[in-house]
Design a protein around this motif. Structure first.
Motif, PDB file in Angstrom:
ATOM      1  N   ASN A  57       9.948  14.985 -13.699  1.00  0.00           N
ATOM      2  CA  ASN A  57      10.560  14.362 -14.871  1.00  0.00           C
ATOM      3  C   ASN A  57      10.498  12.834 -14.884  1.00  0.00           C
ATOM      4  O   ASN A  57      11.326  12.190 -15.528  1.00  0.00           O
ATOM      5  CB  ASN A  57      12.033  14.779 -14.965  1.00  0.00           C
ATOM      6  CG  ASN A  57      12.307  15.338 -16.330  1.00  0.00           C
ATOM      7  OD1 ASN A  57      11.498  15.130 -17.250  1.00  0.00           O
ATOM      8  ND2 ASN A  57      13.412  16.024 -16.476  1.00  0.00           N
ATOM      9  N   ILE A  58       9.556  12.261 -14.168  1.00  0.00           N
ATOM     10  CA  ILE A  58       9.405  10.807 -14.154  1.00  0.00           C
ATOM     11  C   ILE A  58       8.670  10.392 -15.431  1.00  0.00           C
ATOM     12  O   ILE A  58       7.650  10.983 -15.790  1.00  0.00           O
ATOM     13  CB  ILE A  58       8.598  10.357 -12.900  1.00  0.00           C
ATOM     14  CG1 ILE A  58       9.309  10.774 -11.620  1.00  0.00           C
ATOM     15  CG2 ILE A  58       8.288   8.868 -12.946  1.00  0.00           C
ATOM     16  CD1 ILE A  58      10.650  10.150 -11.369  1.00  0.00           C
ATOM     17  N   LYS A  59       9.201   9.365 -16.096  1.00  0.00           N
ATOM     18  CA  LYS A  59       8.599   8.931 -17.369  1.00  0.00           C
ATOM     19  C   LYS A  59       7.846   7.607 -17.224  1.00  0.00           C
ATOM     20  O   LYS A  59       7.098   7.224 -18.116  1.00  0.00           O
ATOM     21  CB  LYS A  59       9.703   8.745 -18.434  1.00  0.00           C
ATOM     22  CG  LYS A  59      10.580   9.973 -18.672  1.00  0.00           C
ATOM     23  CD  LYS A  59       9.920  10.924 -19.659  1.00  0.00           C
ATOM     24  CE  LYS A  59      10.813  12.091 -20.049  1.00  0.00           C
ATOM     25  NZ  LYS A  59      10.990  13.092 -19.001  1.00  0.00           N
ATOM     26  N   SER A  60       8.108   6.899 -16.126  1.00  0.00           N
ATOM     27  CA  SER A  60       7.510   5.578 -15.983  1.00  0.00           C
ATOM     28  C   SER A  60       7.160   5.323 -14.511  1.00  0.00           C
ATOM     29  O   SER A  60       8.037   5.406 -13.645  1.00  0.00           O
ATOM     30  CB  SER A  60       8.510   4.534 -16.485  1.00  0.00           C
ATOM     31  OG  SER A  60       8.059   3.245 -16.197  1.00  0.00           O
ATOM     32  N   ALA A  61       5.874   5.031 -14.256  1.00  0.00           N
ATOM     33  CA  ALA A  61       5.469   4.780 -12.863  1.00  0.00           C
ATOM     34  C   ALA A  61       4.125   4.068 -12.818  1.00  0.00           C
ATOM     35  O   ALA A  61       3.324   4.153 -13.758  1.00  0.00           O
ATOM     36  CB  ALA A  61       5.357   6.096 -12.093  1.00  0.00           C
ATOM     37  N   LEU A  62       3.912   3.363 -11.719  1.00  0.00           N
ATOM     38  CA  LEU A  62       2.626   2.711 -11.468  1.00  0.00           C
ATOM     39  C   LEU A  62       2.083   3.267 -10.158  1.00  0.00           C
ATOM     40  O   LEU A  62       2.697   3.099  -9.106  1.00  0.00           O
ATOM     41  CB  LEU A  62       2.834   1.203 -11.357  1.00  0.00           C
ATOM     42  CG  LEU A  62       1.567   0.371 -11.301  1.00  0.00           C
ATOM     43  CD1 LEU A  62       0.941   0.271 -12.687  1.00  0.00           C
ATOM     44  CD2 LEU A  62       1.890  -1.043 -10.808  1.00  0.00           C
ATOM     45  N   ILE A  63       0.932   3.942 -10.258  1.00  0.00           N
ATOM     46  CA  ILE A  63       0.314   4.534  -9.064  1.00  0.00           C
ATOM     47  C   ILE A  63      -0.852   3.619  -8.675  1.00  0.00           C
ATOM     48  O   ILE A  63      -1.732   3.357  -9.500  1.00  0.00           O
ATOM     49  CB  ILE A  63      -0.209   5.958  -9.392  1.00  0.00           C
ATOM     50  CG1 ILE A  63       0.937   6.848  -9.883  1.00  0.00           C
ATOM     51  CG2 ILE A  63      -0.923   6.577  -8.199  1.00  0.00           C
ATOM     52  CD1 ILE A  63       0.464   8.109 -10.614  1.00  0.00           C
ATOM     53  N   ASN A  64      -0.831   3.131  -7.449  1.00  0.00           N
ATOM     54  CA  ASN A  64      -1.894   2.229  -6.995  1.00  0.00           C
ATOM     55  C   ASN A  64      -2.466   2.772  -5.689  1.00  0.00           C
ATOM     56  O   ASN A  64      -1.847   2.682  -4.640  1.00  0.00           O
ATOM     57  CB  ASN A  64      -1.292   0.828  -6.795  1.00  0.00           C
ATOM     58  CG  ASN A  64      -2.315  -0.154  -6.248  1.00  0.00           C
ATOM     59  OD1 ASN A  64      -3.398   0.228  -5.798  1.00  0.00           O
ATOM     60  ND2 ASN A  64      -1.970  -1.423  -6.270  1.00  0.00           N
ATOM     61  N   LEU A  65      -3.639   3.387  -5.787  1.00  0.00           N
ATOM     62  CA  LEU A  65      -4.275   3.919  -4.575  1.00  0.00           C
ATOM     63  C   LEU A  65      -5.430   2.985  -4.204  1.00  0.00           C
ATOM     64  O   LEU A  65      -6.498   3.031  -4.820  1.00  0.00           O
ATOM     65  CB  LEU A  65      -4.766   5.348  -4.777  1.00  0.00           C
ATOM     66  CG  LEU A  65      -3.708   6.393  -5.188  1.00  0.00           C
ATOM     67  CD1 LEU A  65      -4.301   7.803  -5.201  1.00  0.00           C
ATOM     68  CD2 LEU A  65      -2.472   6.368  -4.295  1.00  0.00           C
ATOM     69  N   GLY A  66      -5.156   2.102  -3.259  1.00  0.00           N
ATOM     70  CA  GLY A  66      -6.180   1.156  -2.797  1.00  0.00           C
ATOM     71  C   GLY A  66      -6.757   0.291  -3.905  1.00  0.00           C
ATOM     72  O   GLY A  66      -7.947  -0.007  -3.893  1.00  0.00           O
ATOM     73  N   GLY A  67      -5.916  -0.091  -4.867  1.00  0.00           N
ATOM     74  CA  GLY A  67      -6.385  -0.962  -5.955  1.00  0.00           C
ATOM     75  C   GLY A  67      -6.778  -0.184  -7.202  1.00  0.00           C
ATOM     76  O   GLY A  67      -6.959  -0.774  -8.271  1.00  0.00           O
ATOM     77  N   ASN A  68      -6.932   1.123  -7.093  1.00  0.00           N
ATOM     78  CA  ASN A  68      -7.177   1.952  -8.277  1.00  0.00           C
ATOM     79  C   ASN A  68      -5.826   2.276  -8.922  1.00  0.00           C
ATOM     80  O   ASN A  68      -4.958   2.839  -8.276  1.00  0.00           O
ATOM     81  CB  ASN A  68      -7.869   3.269  -7.900  1.00  0.00           C
ATOM     82  CG  ASN A  68      -9.321   3.043  -7.535  1.00  0.00           C
ATOM     83  OD1 ASN A  68      -9.829   1.936  -7.627  1.00  0.00           O
ATOM     84  ND2 ASN A  68      -9.987   4.110  -7.113  1.00  0.00           N
TER      85      ASN A  68
END
Ligand code: AMP
Ligand code: MG
Length: 349
Positions: free
Chosen positions: A195-206
């Motif tokens: 149920n997360i509505k807001s997030a920033l996923i950063n995998l090694g700069g991607n």
């Protein structure tokens, strides 16, 4: 008199209460996101997650990325990819849904890029050993010998049984050019399930963004300056629910005799790709598409790449060339903002 003191006391108490509530609310806002850094997939990753389930969601997401790494790393002898490589030319190997999906999607991008992206590149990646401790420039005989094993058309897939076989002995696959994208999409799935509505996923700069920022505005993603250290940008784009994936010559490389040897190998030559592009960023809905495309597009050269990206619906790109020119595809012309005047924004080819 007694009555008026009571009124004053009550008024002060109310003011204190209001102040406490305000402090509490502000404190919650500041801490409403959880940021976690972790090492996996051979790189440093960061998740920034808003919402009340953030802690649990992050825990599940980190576990999922670890599982993907265990299944797909060429550096782990017991990974599924290592098993496929070990039994090349011998026996088909049954693999998990995750690994099968990545290989299947990778083969699609091998074909779309006409073999510029080719996950059977592993023998050459191993020879150059650019991400390892002792990288070196191989001699041309060694390169020619390894090049003979590179051909994605030799990957034999059986979807019903989830089997993978490489046709010839000595052939090896490396999904390092696409697995981070798959992992980012898998993290997003875990977050949405929580149920997360807001997030920033950063995998090694991607980058993969979920929803908007907590304040309702889009995420502003910087495009790395390929000539500088991490954190210095050429420009920015604003995105909501998009993946922003970059392949660049600055990510992994070594320098010998003043020459830079980077980690994206051109399957036509066996040497690090030497087109005019030094960085390409793909903006797409799903990160697996951005990652699969970015590595091949990097190799294909500017004109062919722009043409290809313009043909794919919902996908855009930012190209940075050796002579510090920036080109973008039509869908993000209005969105891209050049922030670094060392570079020239070329609106037309
Ligand atoms: P990326 O950072 O997504 O561009 O992926 C780069 C990684 O992909 C390298 O570190 C290699 O593991 C792998 N790779 C290098 N050259 C190629 C190629 N031509 N096709 C597919 N994968 C490649
Ligand atoms: Mg890639």
């Amino acid at each position: 008199m007694i009555v008026s003191i009571n009124y004053i006391t009550i008024a002060i108490a109310v003011i204190i209460l209001i102040m406490l509530i305000l402090i509490f609310i502000t404190g919650r806002n500041q801490n409403n996101s959880i940021v976690q850094e972790f090492y996996s997939l051979g790189t440093l990753n960061q998740l920034k997650v808003y919402g009340k389930n953030a802690e649990k969601a992050i825990e599940e997401a980190v576990k999922k990325v670890g599982e993907i790494d265990d299944k797909m790393s060429v550096f782990k002898n017991d990974s599924e990819i290592s098993r496929i490589n070990k039994y090349a030319g011998k026996t088909p190997q049954e693999v998990s849904k995750d690994t099968y999906c990545v290989i299947k999607k990778a083969v699609e991008y091998c074909s779309l890029s006409e073999g510029a992206f080719d996950i059977t590149i592993r023998p050459l990646v191993g020879l150059w050993n650019i991400s390892g401790e002792n990288p070196r420039v191989p001699n041309s005989n060694e390169i020619q010998e390894k090049l003979r094993s590179v051909n994605y058309k030799d990957i034999i897939l059986d979807e019903t049984e989830s089997l993978v076989l490489l046709k010839n002995e000595k052939q090896e696959i490396d999904v390092g050019g696409i697995a981070k994208g798959y992992a980012a999409d898998a993290v997003r799935e875990v977050l949405l399930r929580n149920n997360i509505k807001s997030a920033l996923i950063n995998l090694g700069g991607n980058i993969l963004t979920v929803g908007k920022k907590e304040d309702g505005t889009p995420w502003c993603v910087g495009i790395q300056d390929p000539t500088k250290d991490r954190g210095e940008f050429v420009g920015t784009i604003n995105v909501i629910n998009k993946s922003v994936v970059t392949s660049g010559n600055y990510e992994r490389y070594f320098i010998q005799d003043g020459k830079r040897f980077h980690h994206i190998i051109d399957p036509r030559t066996g040497y690090p790709s030497n087109s005019e592009i030094i960085s390409v960023t793909i903006i797409s809905d799903n990160s697996i598409d951005g990652d699969g495309l970015s590595t091949g597009i990097y190799i294909m050269g500017l004109y062919k790449s722009i043409k290809l990206i313009e043909e794919i619906k919902g996908v855009d790109a930012v190209f940075i060339t050796k002579n510090k020119e920036v080109y973008v595809t039509s869908g993000i012309k209005e969105n891209f903002i050049l922030t670094n005047n060392e570079f020239i924004y070329k609106k037309e080819l």
